[in-house]
Scaffold this motif. Structure first.
Motif, mmCIF file in Angstrom:
data_model
loop_
_atom_site.group_PDB
_atom_site.id
_atom_site.type_symbol
_atom_site.label_atom_id
_atom_site.label_comp_id
_atom_site.label_asym_id
_atom_site.label_seq_id
_atom_site.Cartn_x
_atom_site.Cartn_y
_atom_site.Cartn_z
ATOM 1 N N ARG A 10 -31.453 60.393 -33.745
ATOM 2 C CA ARG A 10 -32.220 59.585 -34.696
ATOM 3 C C ARG A 10 -33.212 60.443 -35.484
ATOM 4 N NH1 ARG A 10 -32.634 54.274 -36.647
ATOM 5 N NH2 ARG A 10 -34.207 54.542 -38.240
ATOM 6 N N THR A 11 -33.859 61.378 -34.809
ATOM 7 C CA THR A 11 -34.844 62.221 -35.484
ATOM 8 C C THR A 11 -34.171 63.139 -36.499
ATOM 9 O OG1 THR A 11 -36.205 62.134 -33.501
ATOM 10 C CG2 THR A 11 -36.779 63.799 -35.125
ATOM 11 N N VAL A 12 -33.031 63.719 -36.146
ATOM 12 C CA VAL A 12 -32.306 64.566 -37.103
ATOM 13 C C VAL A 12 -31.772 63.716 -38.252
ATOM 14 C CG1 VAL A 12 -30.341 66.111 -37.435
ATOM 15 C CG2 VAL A 12 -31.758 66.327 -35.388
ATOM 16 N N ALA A 13 -31.315 62.522 -37.963
ATOM 17 C CA ALA A 13 -30.845 61.625 -39.023
ATOM 18 C C ALA A 13 -31.980 61.321 -40.004
ATOM 19 C CB ALA A 13 -30.289 60.340 -38.429
ATOM 20 N N ASP A 14 -33.183 61.141 -39.486
ATOM 21 C CA ASP A 14 -34.340 60.836 -40.333
ATOM 22 C C ASP A 14 -34.806 62.037 -41.146
ATOM 23 O OD1 ASP A 14 -34.367 58.220 -39.428
ATOM 24 O OD2 ASP A 14 -35.987 58.542 -37.990
ATOM 25 N N THR A 15 -34.789 63.229 -40.530
ATOM 26 C CA THR A 15 -35.340 64.413 -41.200
ATOM 27 C C THR A 15 -34.285 65.244 -41.924
ATOM 28 O OG1 THR A 15 -35.089 65.846 -39.271
ATOM 29 C CG2 THR A 15 -37.174 64.619 -39.477
ATOM 30 N N GLY A 16 -33.042 65.202 -41.439
ATOM 31 C CA GLY A 16 -31.992 66.034 -42.019
ATOM 32 C C GLY A 16 -32.116 67.499 -41.642
ATOM 33 N N ASN A 17 -32.929 67.781 -40.610
ATOM 34 C CA ASN A 17 -33.189 69.169 -40.263
ATOM 35 C C ASN A 17 -33.459 69.289 -38.759
ATOM 36 O OD1 ASN A 17 -35.196 71.484 -39.834
ATOM 37 N ND2 ASN A 17 -34.415 71.892 -41.894
ATOM 38 N N VAL A 18 -32.717 70.152 -38.090
ATOM 39 C CA VAL A 18 -32.858 70.305 -36.643
ATOM 40 C C VAL A 18 -34.197 70.957 -36.295
ATOM 41 C CG1 VAL A 18 -31.893 71.372 -34.566
ATOM 42 C CG2 VAL A 18 -30.371 70.361 -36.256
ATOM 43 N N LEU A 47 -21.167 63.768 -35.996
ATOM 44 C CA LEU A 47 -22.047 62.740 -36.530
ATOM 45 C C LEU A 47 -22.751 63.200 -37.803
ATOM 46 C CD1 LEU A 47 -23.602 61.653 -33.126
ATOM 47 C CD2 LEU A 47 -21.806 60.480 -34.423
ATOM 48 N N PHE A 48 -22.702 64.503 -38.058
ATOM 49 C CA PHE A 48 -23.354 65.080 -39.227
ATOM 50 C C PHE A 48 -22.408 66.049 -39.921
ATOM 51 C CE2 PHE A 48 -26.813 64.098 -36.313
ATOM 52 C CZ PHE A 48 -27.736 63.481 -37.146
ATOM 53 N N ASP A 49 -22.596 66.199 -41.223
ATOM 54 C CA ASP A 49 -21.976 67.282 -41.966
ATOM 55 C C ASP A 49 -23.026 68.371 -42.040
ATOM 56 O OD1 ASP A 49 -19.629 65.815 -42.445
ATOM 57 O OD2 ASP A 49 -20.514 64.877 -44.223
ATOM 58 N N ARG A 50 -22.688 69.524 -41.493
ATOM 59 C CA ARG A 50 -23.628 70.638 -41.501
ATOM 60 C C ARG A 50 -23.525 71.332 -42.854
ATOM 61 N NH1 ARG A 50 -22.432 68.310 -36.636
ATOM 62 N NH2 ARG A 50 -23.681 69.117 -34.941
ATOM 63 N N GLU A 51 -24.636 71.347 -43.577
ATOM 64 C CA GLU A 51 -24.679 71.958 -44.899
ATOM 65 C C GLU A 51 -25.784 73.001 -44.924
ATOM 66 O OE1 GLU A 51 -24.967 68.867 -47.805
ATOM 67 O OE2 GLU A 51 -23.037 68.007 -47.243
ATOM 68 N N ARG A 52 -25.754 73.825 -45.926
ATOM 69 C CA ARG A 52 -26.703 74.931 -46.031
ATOM 70 C C ARG A 52 -28.158 74.477 -45.968
ATOM 71 N NH1 ARG A 52 -27.015 79.715 -44.255
ATOM 72 N NH2 ARG A 52 -26.937 81.413 -45.712
ATOM 73 N N PRO A 53 -28.567 73.493 -46.746
ATOM 74 C CA PRO A 53 -29.985 73.120 -46.685
ATOM 75 C C PRO A 53 -30.355 72.261 -45.481
ATOM 76 C CG PRO A 53 -28.881 71.845 -48.365
ATOM 77 C CD PRO A 53 -27.870 72.822 -47.832
ATOM 78 N N GLY A 54 -29.400 71.765 -44.739
ATOM 79 C CA GLY A 54 -29.727 70.924 -43.586
ATOM 80 C C GLY A 54 -28.515 70.162 -43.109
ATOM 81 N N MET A 55 -28.764 69.032 -42.499
ATOM 82 C CA MET A 55 -27.684 68.220 -41.942
ATOM 83 C C MET A 55 -27.684 66.861 -42.622
ATOM 84 S SD MET A 55 -28.030 69.357 -37.979
ATOM 85 C CE MET A 55 -26.638 68.430 -37.446
ATOM 86 N N VAL A 56 -26.484 66.428 -43.004
ATOM 87 C CA VAL A 56 -26.333 65.139 -43.670
ATOM 88 C C VAL A 56 -25.524 64.231 -42.762
ATOM 89 C CG1 VAL A 56 -25.414 63.973 -45.708
ATOM 90 C CG2 VAL A 56 -26.402 66.266 -45.933
ATOM 91 N N ILE A 57 -26.060 63.075 -42.485
ATOM 92 C CA ILE A 57 -25.367 62.141 -41.613
ATOM 93 C C ILE A 57 -24.065 61.680 -42.282
ATOM 94 C CG2 ILE A 57 -26.618 60.106 -42.434
ATOM 95 C CD1 ILE A 57 -26.663 59.216 -39.434
ATOM 96 N N ASN A 58 -22.984 61.634 -41.515
ATOM 97 C CA ASN A 58 -21.700 61.217 -42.067
ATOM 98 C C ASN A 58 -21.427 59.753 -41.683
ATOM 99 O OD1 ASN A 58 -20.648 61.196 -39.434
ATOM 100 N ND2 ASN A 58 -19.756 63.243 -39.634
ATOM 101 N N GLU A 59 -20.229 59.278 -41.992
ATOM 102 C CA GLU A 59 -19.902 57.865 -41.742
ATOM 103 C C GLU A 59 -19.949 57.524 -40.250
ATOM 104 O OE1 GLU A 59 -19.609 55.493 -44.079
ATOM 105 O OE2 GLU A 59 -20.210 57.147 -45.402
ATOM 106 N N HIS A 60 -19.525 58.433 -39.406
ATOM 107 C CA HIS A 60 -19.574 58.179 -37.960
ATOM 108 C C HIS A 60 -21.014 58.075 -37.487
ATOM 109 C CE1 HIS A 60 -15.242 59.314 -37.143
ATOM 110 N NE2 HIS A 60 -15.420 59.576 -38.419
ATOM 111 N N GLY A 61 -21.868 58.950 -38.001
ATOM 112 C CA GLY A 61 -23.291 58.895 -37.653
ATOM 113 C C GLY A 61 -23.948 57.635 -38.153
ATOM 114 N N LYS A 62 -23.574 57.211 -39.374
ATOM 115 C CA LYS A 62 -24.137 55.970 -39.921
ATOM 116 C C LYS A 62 -23.739 54.780 -39.071
ATOM 117 C CE LYS A 62 -24.345 57.629 -44.650
ATOM 118 N NZ LYS A 62 -23.739 57.575 -45.997
ATOM 119 N N ALA A 63 -22.507 54.778 -38.565
ATOM 120 C CA ALA A 63 -22.057 53.685 -37.709
ATOM 121 C C ALA A 63 -22.865 53.632 -36.411
ATOM 122 C CB ALA A 63 -20.566 53.840 -37.397
#
Length: 66
Positions: A10-18, A47-63
């Motif tokens: 939940r915290t990573v989903a909120d911040t987009g950053n580990v 649950l996330f797509d790992r991208e250069r600037p951070g992590m973006v929640i994907n459809e599985h994570g949103k579910a």
């Protein structure tokens, strides 16, 4: 799946950053990454797509957030 994993998720989903999430959770970054990895292993999906600037929640994570 346990509370620590869900709290890290939940915290990573909120911040987009580990690293930022680790600071908020008063944990070190590897501990948060491990919690996410264990949760993803338990669920059998990313649950996330790992991208250069951070992590973006994907459809599985949103579910999982619902």
């Amino acid at each position: 799946m346990d509370f620590k994993q869900l709290r890290a998720f939940r915290t990573v989903a909120d911040t987009g950053n580990v690293s930022r999430s680790a600071g908020l959770l008063t944990l070190v970054q590897p501990a948060v990454s491990r919690q996410l990895r264990l949760l993803e292993e338990d669920l059998g999906t990313d649950l996330f797509d790992r991208e250069r600037p951070g992590m973006v929640i994907n459809e599985h994570g949103k579910a999982l957030l619902v």
